[in-house]
Design a protein around this motif. Structure first.
Motif, short mmCIF file in Angstrom:
data_model
loop_
_atom_site.label_atom_id
_atom_site.label_comp_id
_atom_site.label_asym_id
_atom_site.label_seq_id
_atom_site.Cartn_x
_atom_site.Cartn_y
_atom_site.Cartn_z
N ALA A 5 45.27 41.35 30.50
CA ALA A 5 43.98 40.99 29.90
C ALA A 5 43.35 39.80 30.62
CB ALA A 5 44.18 40.67 28.41
N ALA A 6 44.16 38.80 30.96
CA ALA A 6 43.63 37.64 31.68
C ALA A 6 43.18 38.05 33.08
CB ALA A 6 44.69 36.54 31.76
N GLY A 7 43.91 38.98 33.70
CA GLY A 7 43.50 39.48 35.02
C GLY A 7 42.14 40.14 34.97
N VAL A 8 41.91 40.93 33.93
CA VAL A 8 40.60 41.58 33.77
C VAL A 8 39.52 40.52 33.52
CG1 VAL A 8 39.26 43.15 32.31
CG2 VAL A 8 41.60 43.74 32.96
N GLU A 9 39.85 39.52 32.72
CA GLU A 9 38.89 38.48 32.36
C GLU A 9 38.42 37.69 33.58
OE1 GLU A 9 37.53 38.27 29.55
OE2 GLU A 9 36.43 36.40 29.77
N VAL A 10 39.30 37.60 34.60
CA VAL A 10 38.93 36.87 35.83
C VAL A 10 37.61 37.39 36.38
CG1 VAL A 10 39.56 36.52 38.25
CG2 VAL A 10 41.28 36.27 36.47
N PHE A 11 37.42 38.71 36.34
CA PHE A 11 36.23 39.32 36.95
C PHE A 11 35.14 39.62 35.94
CE2 PHE A 11 39.97 40.56 39.49
CZ PHE A 11 39.67 39.79 40.61
N ARG A 12 35.38 39.30 34.66
CA ARG A 12 34.37 39.57 33.65
C ARG A 12 33.57 38.32 33.29
NH1 ARG A 12 35.83 41.00 28.63
NH2 ARG A 12 33.77 41.81 28.23
N THR A 13 34.23 37.17 33.41
CA THR A 13 33.58 35.94 32.96
C THR A 13 32.50 35.49 33.95
OG1 THR A 13 33.95 33.66 32.31
CG2 THR A 13 35.30 34.47 34.09
N ASP A 14 31.52 34.78 33.43
CA ASP A 14 30.43 34.27 34.27
C ASP A 14 30.76 32.93 34.90
OD1 ASP A 14 28.69 36.34 34.12
OD2 ASP A 14 27.67 35.61 32.34
N SER A 15 31.76 32.26 34.35
CA SER A 15 32.05 30.91 34.80
C SER A 15 33.17 30.91 35.84
CB SER A 15 32.48 30.05 33.60
OG SER A 15 33.13 28.89 34.04
N MET A 16 32.93 30.19 36.95
CA MET A 16 33.94 30.08 37.99
C MET A 16 35.19 29.39 37.45
SD MET A 16 33.20 31.35 40.80
CE MET A 16 31.85 32.14 41.59
N ALA A 17 34.98 28.31 36.70
CA ALA A 17 36.12 27.57 36.16
C ALA A 17 36.93 28.45 35.21
CB ALA A 17 35.63 26.31 35.45
N ARG A 18 36.21 29.19 34.36
CA ARG A 18 36.92 30.05 33.41
C ARG A 18 37.70 31.16 34.13
NH1 ARG A 18 32.16 31.23 29.92
NH2 ARG A 18 31.52 29.09 29.63
N ALA A 19 37.13 31.66 35.23
CA ALA A 19 37.83 32.68 36.01
C ALA A 19 39.14 32.11 36.55
CB ALA A 19 36.95 33.15 37.16
N SER A 20 39.10 30.85 37.01
CA SER A 20 40.32 30.22 37.52
C SER A 20 41.35 30.06 36.40
CB SER A 20 40.01 28.83 38.10
OG SER A 20 39.07 28.95 39.13
N TYR A 21 40.87 29.64 35.23
CA TYR A 21 41.80 29.46 34.12
C TYR A 21 42.41 30.80 33.69
CZ TYR A 21 39.55 24.89 33.83
OH TYR A 21 39.07 23.65 34.14
N ALA A 22 41.59 31.85 33.72
CA ALA A 22 42.11 33.17 33.35
C ALA A 22 43.19 33.61 34.34
CB ALA A 22 40.97 34.19 33.32
N LEU A 23 42.95 33.34 35.63
CA LEU A 23 43.95 33.71 36.64
C LEU A 23 45.22 32.89 36.43
CD1 LEU A 23 44.46 35.53 39.04
CD2 LEU A 23 43.56 33.75 40.53
N ALA A 24 45.06 31.61 36.09
CA ALA A 24 46.23 30.77 35.80
C ALA A 24 47.00 31.34 34.61
CB ALA A 24 45.79 29.34 35.53
N ALA A 25 46.27 31.80 33.58
CA ALA A 25 46.94 32.37 32.40
C ALA A 25 47.72 33.63 32.79
CB ALA A 25 45.89 32.70 31.33
N SER A 26 47.13 34.43 33.68
CA SER A 26 47.81 35.64 34.13
C SER A 26 49.11 35.29 34.86
CB SER A 26 46.88 36.44 35.04
OG SER A 26 47.50 37.62 35.47
N PHE A 27 49.03 34.26 35.71
CA PHE A 27 50.23 33.85 36.45
C PHE A 27 51.29 33.27 35.52
CE2 PHE A 27 47.79 33.97 40.46
CZ PHE A 27 48.73 34.63 41.22
N VAL A 28 50.85 32.47 34.54
CA VAL A 28 51.81 31.90 33.59
C VAL A 28 52.51 33.03 32.83
CG1 VAL A 28 52.02 30.56 31.46
CG2 VAL A 28 50.67 29.68 33.36
N ALA A 29 51.73 34.06 32.45
CA ALA A 29 52.33 35.19 31.73
C ALA A 29 53.36 35.91 32.61
CB ALA A 29 51.23 36.16 31.29
#
Lengths: 187, 100
Positions: free
Chosen positions: A16-40
């Motif tokens: 879900a976080a991986g998908v969110e990386v490319f759905r969000t409009d914010s660059m910072a939020r995309a980075s955080y989503a990718l970090a969440a995916s990696f933590v998972a």
């Protein structure tokens, strides 16, 4: 049982976080989503008792994504509230290719008769990894080391604002380089 | 939790990353797609290690994959920085000299 539940929750978060990386409009939020995916994924590695690698992935990726967020804000510097971001090309082709790859990989994962486990994990997996790295697999790490060193040099050469190729500008045949501060051996 | 099901999760992560790497125009977003794909490889590698041969060799291989991800990240940022400095852009469409 708890391990299985943790694994599947982590799997859900990772995708879900991986998908969110490319759905969000914010660059910072995309980075955080990718970090969440990696933590998972790091948590899933911990479920496999890969304590050292799981912790390495979590720590490294959290720092990496913090740096990535910095780069994205620095390079793009846009406020998503003012300018929604949708910078894609070939969306249809990408969707078809990704879907075909997923179906192919998932079919292979489900249909291939994977072999049974051979052997048992060591009692202390981190120690066994340390023994391997400092013993029979030392050549692997000796190979990785110069690669990482070459990466540092390559990144510095590319990232430096003024490199040797820029000293001559567009005219590579000119007599003298266009240095802002003259020096060296009288050039 | 079986090897097949973990590999399906890894396949989903890989497909999402592939979609991003193919469709995004911003260099850093393309890098994020590639990172997701390597993330899937790490997960699949860990699962293979756990469910087939839990020897130290598999862990060393995963360390190499993590190192490869670090290299990709560092060089990607350097290229993005260079592109931004030379062209004032961070879009892949603006760096298509090799097409000629």
């Amino acid at each position: 049982m708890i391990g299985t539940i943790v694994f599947w929750v982590a799997a859900l978060v990772a995708v879900a976080a991986g998908v969110e990386v490319f759905r969000t409009d914010s660059m910072a939020r995309a980075s955080y989503a990718l970090a969440a995916s990696f933590v998972a994924v790091g948590v899933m590695l911990l479920a496999f008792e890969l304590d050292y690698l799981g912790v390495i992935v979590i720590l490294m990726m959290v720092m990496e994504m913090a740096i990535m967020a910095l780069f994205m804000i620095m390079l793009m510097g846009m406020n998503p509230a003012l300018m929604p971001m949708s910078m894609v090309h070939g969306k249809r082709t990408a969707t078809v290719v990704a879907a075909v790859v997923f179906v192919g990989l998932a079919a292979a994962a489900l249909l291939i008769p994977w072999p049974d486990r051979a052997g048992a994990p060591a009692a202390d997996l981190t120690r066994s990894l340390g023994d391997a790295v400092m013993g029979s697999k030392m050549l692997v790490m000796l190979t990785v080391s110069p690669v990482l060193f070459a990466t540092i040099i390559g990144a510095l050469v590319l990232g430096h604002p003024r490199d040797r190729y820029q000293r001559y500008g567009d005219d590579l045949e000119r007599d003298h380089p266009d240095d802002p501060i003259q020096g060296g051996v009288g050039r | 939790m079986t090897l097949s099901l973990v590999l399906v999760v890894a396949a989903a992560l890989f497909a999402v990353g592939l979609w991003g790497a193919l469709s995004q125009q911003v260099v850093v977003m393309v890098m994020m797609g590639i990172e997701l794909m390597i993330n899937a490889v790490i997960l699949a590698g860990g699962a293979f290690w756990w469910f087939t041969t839990p020897s130290p060799d598999g862990q060393v291989l995963l360390l190499v994959v993590i190192a490869a991800m670090t290299v990709e990240m560092a060089m990607g940022f350097a290229v993005a920085l260079l592109l931004h400095r030379r062209r004032g852009t961070d879009m892949t469409d603006m760096a298509s000299e090799l097409k000629r």
